[in-house]
Design an enzyme around this catalytic site. Structure first.
Site, PDB file in Angstrom:
ATOM      1  N   GLY A   1      -0.575   7.016   4.577  1.00 43.95           N
ATOM      2  CA  GLY A   1      -1.409   6.250   3.637  1.00 43.95           C
ATOM      3  C   GLY A   1      -2.808   6.088   4.212  1.00 43.95           C
ATOM      4  O   GLY A   1      -2.993   6.112   5.425  1.00 43.95           O
TER       5      GLY A   1
ATOM      6  N   ARG B   1       3.762  12.365   2.143  1.00 46.97           N
ATOM      7  CA  ARG B   1       5.055  13.038   1.948  1.00 46.97           C
ATOM      8  C   ARG B   1       5.044  14.401   2.620  1.00 46.97           C
ATOM      9  O   ARG B   1       5.828  15.264   2.274  1.00 46.97           O
ATOM     10  CB  ARG B   1       5.333  13.189   0.442  1.00 46.97           C
ATOM     11  N   GLY B   2       4.125  14.580   3.573  1.00 43.90           N
ATOM     12  CA  GLY B   2       3.908  15.926   4.094  1.00 43.90           C
ATOM     13  C   GLY B   2       4.505  16.188   5.458  1.00 43.90           C
ATOM     14  O   GLY B   2       3.870  16.852   6.267  1.00 43.90           O
TER      15      GLY B   2
ATOM     16  N   ASP C   1       2.667   5.461  12.277  1.00 41.58           N
ATOM     17  CA  ASP C   1       3.798   5.852  13.131  1.00 41.58           C
ATOM     18  C   ASP C   1       4.431   7.184  12.717  1.00 41.58           C
ATOM     19  O   ASP C   1       4.714   8.023  13.567  1.00 41.58           O
ATOM     20  CB  ASP C   1       4.838   4.730  13.215  1.00 41.58           C
TER      21      ASP C   1
ATOM     22  N   THR D   1      -3.559   2.182  10.646  1.00 41.78           N
ATOM     23  CA  THR D   1      -2.714   1.569   9.610  1.00 41.78           C
ATOM     24  C   THR D   1      -3.139   0.124   9.391  1.00 41.78           C
ATOM     25  O   THR D   1      -3.489  -0.584  10.342  1.00 41.78           O
ATOM     26  CB  THR D   1      -1.208   1.577   9.949  1.00 41.78           C
TER      27      THR D   1
ATOM     28  N   ASP E   1      -1.044  -1.992   8.640  1.00 46.80           N
ATOM     29  CA  ASP E   1       0.115  -2.807   9.032  1.00 46.80           C
ATOM     30  C   ASP E   1       0.040  -3.286  10.486  1.00 46.80           C
ATOM     31  O   ASP E   1       0.745  -4.223  10.863  1.00 46.80           O
ATOM     32  CB  ASP E   1       1.415  -2.006   8.857  1.00 46.80           C
TER      33      ASP E   1
ATOM     34  N   ASP F   1       1.217  -1.874  13.105  1.00 45.14           N
ATOM     35  CA  ASP F   1       2.577  -1.833  13.677  1.00 45.14           C
ATOM     36  C   ASP F   1       2.796  -0.703  14.678  1.00 45.14           C
ATOM     37  O   ASP F   1       3.943  -0.338  14.951  1.00 45.14           O
ATOM     38  CB  ASP F   1       3.614  -1.746  12.541  1.00 45.14           C
TER      39      ASP F   1
ATOM     40  N   ARG G   1       4.801  -3.518   5.470  1.00 46.74           N
ATOM     41  CA  ARG G   1       6.100  -2.866   5.716  1.00 46.74           C
ATOM     42  C   ARG G   1       7.024  -3.776   6.521  1.00 46.74           C
ATOM     43  O   ARG G   1       7.231  -4.908   6.125  1.00 46.74           O
ATOM     44  CB  ARG G   1       5.886  -1.527   6.417  1.00 46.74           C
TER      45      ARG G   1
HETATM   46  O1  F6P Z   1       1.710   1.552   5.722  1.00 49.10           O
HETATM   47  C1  F6P Z   1       0.683   1.104   4.897  1.00 49.10           C
HETATM   48  C2  F6P Z   1       1.214   0.629   3.591  1.00 49.10           C
HETATM   49  O2  F6P Z   1       0.124   0.172   2.809  1.00 49.10           O
HETATM   50  C3  F6P Z   1       2.312  -0.437   3.675  1.00 49.10           C
HETATM   51  O3  F6P Z   1       1.799  -1.710   3.974  1.00 49.10           O
HETATM   52  C4  F6P Z   1       2.948  -0.299   2.313  1.00 49.10           C
HETATM   53  O4  F6P Z   1       4.277  -0.709   2.317  1.00 49.10           O
HETATM   54  C5  F6P Z   1       2.862   1.184   2.040  1.00 49.10           C
HETATM   55  O5  F6P Z   1       1.834   1.683   2.876  1.00 49.10           O
HETATM   56  C6  F6P Z   1       2.574   1.553   0.632  1.00 49.10           C
HETATM   57  O6  F6P Z   1       2.635   2.923   0.533  1.00 49.10           O
HETATM   58  P1  F6P Z   1       2.169   3.741  -0.755  1.00 49.10           P
HETATM   59  O7  F6P Z   1       0.660   3.887  -0.662  1.00 49.10           O
HETATM   60  O8  F6P Z   1       2.860   5.031  -0.615  1.00 49.10           O
HETATM   61  O9  F6P Z   1       2.549   2.966  -1.956  1.00 49.10           O
END
Ligand code: F6P
Length: 359
Positions: free
Chosen positions: A11, A75-76, A116, A138, A140, A142, A184
């Site tokens: 992301g 998704r890659g 990660d 990220t 997050d 994390d 997450r």
């Molecule tokens: O890892 C970053 C994040 O924004 C998370 O906080 C969230 O759960 C996820 O990605 C959302 O992913 P997507 O953009 O695929 O909806």
């Protein structure tokens, strides 16, 4: 070192462009290198026209721009690429194809900006001989082995502003406002936005909560004449003995999507006789311009990653340690994801100032 590649995987996060800009500037000015951008994460290696030259001109004016000029894809995974064949989803290992493309491009180093998942893949590609340096990205926060990832500070500030805004309308209407935040399985955004935005209850994945504890806090405030309350809930929070809430189940193509716990909490609160509303902040936390902190951190990370490549230190990730940019092995950084610890000063402080954490 003559040729460097850069890709942004997973992301997006505010600060990606600042990293790209700093890496290109350092590579060109300091090492007279040619830099190449790879489109849409690892996917760019498999596309026609997926690799483009990145010079000083291409990175002009992108410091403050959100998103990524290279595009991202979460998704890659080259080791388990999910695609449709004749209408049916199948999983393919295309890692060897990608390794071949990287060698064909004669890249002396590949900078991988990712979370990660992307960094774990980077480590696996290193085992196949690809010279990679990771940069921890990220919202997050994390990723293990670093004090902070870029993108997190921006998300935290956006979440804080949302809480500030909810305070005033909650007070006017004597309501309980629930705000669901991203993160997450890590509660850093909810915990710290909750503290900085004056939340009364903070629910994070690391501390399974009891509904009665939320109610007790709302009652306690009501008794003191505070007829409104603010609840910051992390998307990954779950009730004790219960499970996380998902807005979409995982399947062959999509990973499961967290979401909906805010609504669950708000409905519980209403059933107890307190009018409640829920706000899901969602991708607003990932969009737009990075904060000054993230711009500086991203710039330091981008430049440091190129310097690390020049030293030939691959299978490593740039990291922040004691405020200093250092490095750590990708294996170490990706083995233990970072989580809020119950002993963290922020958790202790939240409790001391009377914030309910649901336990
Ligand atoms: O890892 C970053 C994040 O924004 C998370 O906080 C969230 O759960 C996820 O990605 C959302 O992913 P997507 O953009 O695929 O909806």
């Amino acid at each position: 070192m003559k040729r460097i590649g850069i890709l942004t995987g997973g992301g997006d996060a505010p600060g990606l462009n600042a990293v790209i800009r700093a890496a290109v500037k350092t590579a060109v000015n300091e090492y007279q290198c040619q830099v190449f951008g790879v489109k849409d994460g690892y996917d760019g290696f498999l596309m026609d026209g997926g690799i483009l030259p990145l010079g000083l001109e291409e990175v002009r004016g992108i410091l403050a721009r959100g998103g990524t000029i290279l595009g991202a894809a979460n998704r890659g995974n080259p080791f388990a690429r999910k695609v449709f064949r004749r209408g049916k989803p199948i999983t393919l290992d295309v890692s060897d194809e990608i390794v071949k493309k990287i060698h064909k491009q004669k890249l002396d180093a590949l900078l991988v900006l990712g979370g990660d998942g992307t960094l774990h893949i980077a480590h696996e590609l290193c085992q196949k001989g690809v010279p990679i340096i990771g940069v921890p990205k990220t919202i997050d926060n994390d990723i293990g082995g670093t004090e902070v990832t870029f993108g997190y500070d921006t998300a935290l500030n956006i979440a804080t502003e949302a809480l500030d805004r909810l305070q005033t309308t909650a007070e006017s209407h004597h309501r309980v406002m629930v705000v669901e935040l991203m993160g997450r399985d890590a509660g850093f955004i909810a915990l710290n936005a909750g503290i900085s935005g004056g939340a009364d209850v903070i629910l994070i994945p690391e501390i399974p909560f009891k509904f009665e504890k939320i109610l007790a806090k709302i009652h306690e405030r009501a008794k003191r004449g505070r007829k409104f309350s603010i609840i910051a809930v992390s998307e990954g929070a779950k009730p004790a003995g219960g499970a996380q809430t998902f807005s979409r189940k995982g399947d062959e193509i999509y990973i499961p999507r967290l979401g909906g716990i805010g609504q669950v909490v708000a409905e519980y609160v209403e059933r107890q006789g307190f009018e409640s509303r829920v706000t899901v902040l969602g991708h607003i936390q990932r969009g737009g311009t990075p904060t000054a902190f993230d711009r500086v951190l991203a710039t330091r990370y981008g430049s440091a990653a190129v310097r690390l490549a020049a030293q030939g230190k691959f299978d490593r990730m740039v990291a922040l340690n004691g405020g200093v940019v250092t490095e750590i092995s990708l294996a170490k950084a990706t083995t233990h994801p970072k989580r809020v610890k119950l002993t963290d000063d922020a958790v202790v402080t939240a409790r001391k100032i009377g914030i309910a954490l649901g336990d």
